[in-house]
Structure formats: C-alpha cells, structure tokens
Design an enzyme around this catalytic site. Structure first.
Site, PDB file in Angstrom:
ATOM      1  N   LYS A  39      66.817  56.198  24.967  1.00  0.00           N
ATOM      2  CA  LYS A  39      67.639  56.916  23.990  1.00  0.00           C
ATOM      3  C   LYS A  39      69.108  56.985  24.415  1.00  0.00           C
ATOM      4  O   LYS A  39      70.010  56.684  23.623  1.00  0.00           O
ATOM      5  CB  LYS A  39      67.058  58.319  23.808  1.00  0.00           C
ATOM      6  CG  LYS A  39      67.556  59.063  22.599  1.00  0.00           C
ATOM      7  CD  LYS A  39      66.700  60.298  22.350  1.00  0.00           C
ATOM      8  CE  LYS A  39      66.758  61.219  23.544  1.00  0.00           C
ATOM      9  NZ  LYS A  39      65.606  61.990  23.836  1.00  0.00           N
ATOM     10  N   THR A  44      70.669  55.099  26.666  1.00  0.00           N
ATOM     11  CA  THR A  44      71.205  53.736  26.712  1.00  0.00           C
ATOM     12  C   THR A  44      71.615  53.284  25.307  1.00  0.00           C
ATOM     13  O   THR A  44      72.684  52.706  25.113  1.00  0.00           O
ATOM     14  CB  THR A  44      70.160  52.774  27.304  1.00  0.00           C
ATOM     15  OG1 THR A  44      69.845  53.196  28.634  1.00  0.00           O
ATOM     16  CG2 THR A  44      70.675  51.350  27.333  1.00  0.00           C
ATOM     17  N   ARG A  89      74.527  65.184  27.397  1.00  0.00           N
ATOM     18  CA  ARG A  89      74.235  66.195  28.410  1.00  0.00           C
ATOM     19  C   ARG A  89      74.596  65.693  29.804  1.00  0.00           C
ATOM     20  O   ARG A  89      74.633  64.492  30.054  1.00  0.00           O
ATOM     21  CB  ARG A  89      72.750  66.545  28.397  1.00  0.00           C
ATOM     22  CG  ARG A  89      72.284  67.291  27.176  1.00  0.00           C
ATOM     23  CD  ARG A  89      70.818  67.658  27.265  1.00  0.00           C
ATOM     24  NE  ARG A  89      69.955  66.484  27.242  1.00  0.00           N
ATOM     25  CZ  ARG A  89      68.656  66.512  27.483  1.00  0.00           C
ATOM     26  NH1 ARG A  89      68.074  67.653  27.806  1.00  0.00           N
ATOM     27  NH2 ARG A  89      67.930  65.421  27.438  1.00  0.00           N
TER      28      ARG A  89
END
Length: 558
Positions: free
Chosen positions: A73, A75, A96
């Site tokens: 996700k 990447t 994050r």
C-alpha cells in the site's frame, strides 16, 4: 529487476535540499525549521488558516484484506505521487511515521519500497525528528503525575484498581506488558499492577494526529481519562493539571515533517497512531497541508478498506471535515491467491482457480467503497514477477463486470514511470461525481453504530455484546459519550473477528468484548478480541541484521 535492497536503492539517490522541495510547493522558507539538509518541520501557525485555503483533490489509498504475502500500500502511494508529478500535476503525499517496534521486529522499514520510497530512509525509520520520543515523554509525564497525586494524599479519590493510563516505550518489549510497581516501601509510591504499551498505542498519539492546532491539542489532552475515582467518575489529565506541561513537550512534535520521495516529490510524514485501537492515519495537519499546497494530495489509512478506510471516513474525515475525491484499492495476485486458499509457500505457482476463489474479498471491498462509502475507485494491481497474464486477466474481467477501472502498478521496479496509467486514471476519477457518505450517523446509539459497521462494511449478521461490554456500554451512555464515533479494534486479517476466516465470509457475528472511551481523541474503542498494545520481538528480529560501518552508513534496514 533489481537485486538491491531498499536501503541500497535509497542510498544511490542524490536528494534535493529540503528547502527546494518545500519551495516547489510554495511553502515559504521562514516557516521551516531545518533538521539538517533533507528534512524539516513546518510551523503551520505561519501559514494562515488551513481550513480556509483552496483545497486540492484528496486521494485515499487503501487495500484488500491484508495477508502475510503483503499488499504494498505505501509503495503504491509513493509511486502514485511520483507518477502524478510525472504527468505534470502538482502533487504531495501525507503518510504516517514508522514506529521503532516494527522496524526492529518483523516488518523492517516502513517508507515504501524499491524505487517508490521516501527519503532519507534511515532517518525516517529511526529517530526522524523526535516526534515519537516527545509523545512518549508527554505520556509518561502524565503517568508520573497520576501516581504522584496518589502518593501525595490522593485528593481526587483515585481508585488505584481503576487506573487506565499506562506508560509507553517505542519498542517491542513483551517483558513490560504486565508489571508491578511502587515496591520497596512508602517512599517509592503506592504498589499496584501496571503495564506498558508501545508509543504508537498511546492516546496522545491519536490526539496529536487529530488536533487542528496547538490550542486544540491542549484542549484534547485535557479531556484524556486516566482513571476513575471511588464514586466511579472519570479522572482526567485536566483534573491533574497536566495538559499545559504535556503540550509544552509536544510543541515541536505537532509541527508536520516534510521530506521527499526518491523522485523529489514532497512528502509530509507525521504521526502514526496504532491502526487497531486508534484510527491509523497520519495527522490532520499534514493532510491539510498537502491539500493546501498541492492539487493532488495522496494519503493512506492503515490495514484494509474494512478497517482503515472505514476509520478514515468515520473518524478522521468526520472530525477534520475532509472528503476524499477518489480511492485507490491496492491488491496483489499473491494476496488474492491466499484468500482463495493457497498456502504462502505455493504462491509462485500459477493458479487462476485460486485467484477466482479469492476475488470475493476484492469484490466486497469494491462494494463497500462504491456503495457504502459512495466514492469512485480504481484497482491497482501491485505487480510481482510471478504474476501471470492469465491470473491478471481474471482480476481485470472481474473489475470490468463491476464497471471498475483496473491498472497494473509497477512502481516498485520503475518508480513513478510504473504508475503513470494509475495516475491518469486517478485524475479522471477525481473529477467524477462523488456521493461520499459515512457508515453511520453520530446520533445513532453506540449499539446501532457497531451493528451498522458489522452489517454494512464487514458483511456479518450482527454483534454480540459480552457481559463486560454491556456494563461498559451503560457506563459510557451515562457519562454522555453516546455521540462519539466508533473505532473498531479487531483482526486485520479477516472481515470477521476470526483471523482464520479469509475471503469474504458471511453470516458471522462479531463479539464485542470491551468498550472504552478515548475521550481526548474523541472516539469509543470497541475491542473484539485480544488486541496486543505491546508487541514482542520474533525469534529472529530484524534488529539482528541491522548494522552500521565506521563511516556511519547503516545496512540491513529493510
């Protein structure tokens, strides 16, 4: 195909000065606090009202139900922002910050992968700008003030059997999960059972990520419930007069961080709340910064679209008044084959049958995004070398039947160039009509909210409240927390609360074991199983393979 590790790829790229990266977005130099040449904090108080700024398009990247095979996700998110830049769009990403726990544990680094990474990779994965340390210090200051208050006479009448606040450390350390403290005599405090959480599980992390400014941060910190008194009433950080000193420790941490991708796209990396007992998204401030200064702001939510996207929509978007314009659903052939019953060791073998058996998982997520959340979606197949044309065709046909665009994403191997088709589809999608909606209304009862999440998002038939949860529900209603949104804490590996039920199970019941309020963050946590808030290290931790040479170059970091 490269044989280089992520850190070796990252070290080959010459970074641009962070002042240049910020300037590309239009962020003035006098709002930056530099941490060396390649990372900086942004003083948002110098940038005007972010809510009144013209906003770009918000693109949410989420995924099918996670498996040990991995989905990629982050990447995909990083590759997408680079691809948007390549097709001439002003784009930025908001992500994050990684926790040291996973970095030294199982997962390794968490800054993308291959040629779709954010850099400086070592700094981001290790101490970065000290945000997590500041959050840990503020958390532990509150714990110290709480225990000191009891030691000094307990004027608030705190029931030491009902203390809910734990100390934290940003490390996987199972030895600290359950401890006894205050031993060896009166001078050392009042003996009691206690324990530690990992820093990302601290409510302060969730509070910081949902705060709109430093004043809002202080008000939210003030509301944190740390214990209950002998009359059963909550005791807050405000009762302990802790919010001022805690905010002082967080004065720098609340300022978003700016770094860059390997292709020099701006990246805001800020905050990292636990994706189970909190909402699992980067800070509201970082997202709003990306929306103010970019035409396309790419962000992501933790875990799959049932957990991460639902919390993004029902908690973050609701509290921050955000509305996504398009969704990217990341999937892999490997993960779909696991949902179709294939063992991880066999994933390199072609099996269209396993892909077809796993497709209901993808289709349920698509149904949620389109029909429950009301948003346009594109499926990004994160490419692996073992994927075959026949397997890819099975996914493409299933998506076409639903009228959903699908594209092959090769950003791990090719960077932004491997995501150009995805970028073009995202731009097209973001201009389409959007009937964005929440899963439930805040005016619904707590039980109604829980039921709607299970029935509408998970595909289950309903909920069962354990006796302990029934009691806690009555207390939460009595204390006036009925209109808070819900943060579901359940396994990420299944739509159900049973991690072994893969694919798209139906007719299951989700058991709510406990309900607790995070009053500072502003949501109710519904625990459906044994949620681990202090992970342990595996038999062969990643820390054993990390090293540094005489020149200070780090190796083994993913």
């Amino acid at each position: 195909m490269t044989n280089l590790s992520d850190i070796e790829i990252a070290n080959q790229v010459k970074m641009n000065p962070i002042t240049n990266v910020a300037e590309k977005l239009g962020i003035p130099r006098d709002s930056l606090s530099l941490y060396g040449d390649y990372k900086a904090k942004i003083n948002v108080s110098k940038l005007g009202d972010l809510d009144k700024a013209k906003r770009g398009k918000l693109i949410l990247v989420t995924a099918i139900t996670p498996t040990p095979a991995g989905e990629g996700k982050t990447t995909t998110s990083v590759g997408l922002v680079d691809a948007l830049s390549k097709i001439g769009k002003k784009a930025a990403i908001a992500l994050r910050e990684p926790s040291l726990g996973p970095v030294f544990g199982v997962k390794g680094g968490a800054a993308g992968g291959g040629y779709a990474q954010v850099v400086p990779m070592e700094d981001i994965n290790l101490h970065f700008t000290g945000d997590f340390h500041a959050i840990g210090a503020a958390n532990n200051l509150l714990a110290a003030l709480l225990d000191n208050h009891i030691h000094q006479g307990n004027a608030l009448g705190i029931d030491s059997r009902r203390i809910t606040w734990k100390r934290v450390v940003d490390m996987n350390d199972r030895q600290l999960r359950h401890i006894v403290n205050g031993l060896q005599g009166r001078v050392n405090g009042v003996p009691r059972e206690d324990g530690y959480d990992i820093t990302v599980a601290s409510e302060i992390m969730a509070v910081l990520c949902l705060a709109n400014n430093i004043t809002d941060l202080k008000e939210k910190l003030k509301k944190i419930i740390v214990a209950y008194n002998f009359e059963g009433k909550p005791v807050t950080a405000g009762d302990l007069k802790a919010e001022g000193a805690m905010t002082a420790l967080l004065k720098e941490a609340i300022q978003p961080n700016i770094v860059q991708t390997l292709e020099h796209s701006p990246a805001f990396i800020h905050g990292g709340p636990f994706a189970n007992i909190a909402h699992g998204c980067n800070s509201v401030l970082a997202t709003k910064l990306a929306l103010k200064y970019a035409d396309y702001a790419v962000t992501e939510a933790g875990f799959g679209a049932d957990l991460g996207a639902e919390k993004f929509i029902d908690i973050k978007c609701r509290l921050a008044e955000l509305k996504p314009d398009a969704v990217v659903l990341v999937a892999t052939i490997r993960a779909l084959k696991m949902h179709g019953g294939m063992k991880k060791a066999d994933l390199g073998t072609e099996s269209v049958e396993a892909v077809l058996k796993g497709l209901p998982n993808l289709e349920k997520h698509l149904s949620n995004i389109q029909e429950v959340y009301g948003m346009p979606v594109v499926v990004a197949i994160n490419k692996f070398p073992t994927d075959t044309d026949a397997e890819l065709a099975a996914i493409e046909n299933a998506c076409k039947e639903r009228g959903v665009e699908v594209t092959l994403s090769d950003v791990w191997a090719k960077g932004g160039e491997g995501g150009i088709d995805l970028a073009n589809k995202v731009v097209e999608l973001a201009d389409k009509p959007n009937s964005f909606s929440h899963v439930y209304d805040l005016s619904d009862s707590i039980e109604e909210k829980l039921t709607k999440i299970v029935q509408r998002v998970y595909g289950g038939k309903g909920i069962e409240l354990a006796p302990s949860a029934r009691k806690e529900l009555a207390e939460l209603e009595k204390l006036g927390f009925t209109e808070y949104p819900i943060c579901m804490a359940k396994t990420q590996y299944s739509f159900s609360d049973d991690a072994t039920l893969l694919g798209a199970p139906k007719d299951f019941t989700v058991t709510i074991r406990n309900l607790k309020v995070s009053a500072g963050a502003g949501f109710i946590v519904a625990l459906t199983g044994a949620v681990m808030t202090m992970p342990g290290l595996p038999k062969s931790p990643a820390a054993e393979r990390i090293d540094v040479d005489a020149e200070g170059n780090i190796s083994g970091l993913f």
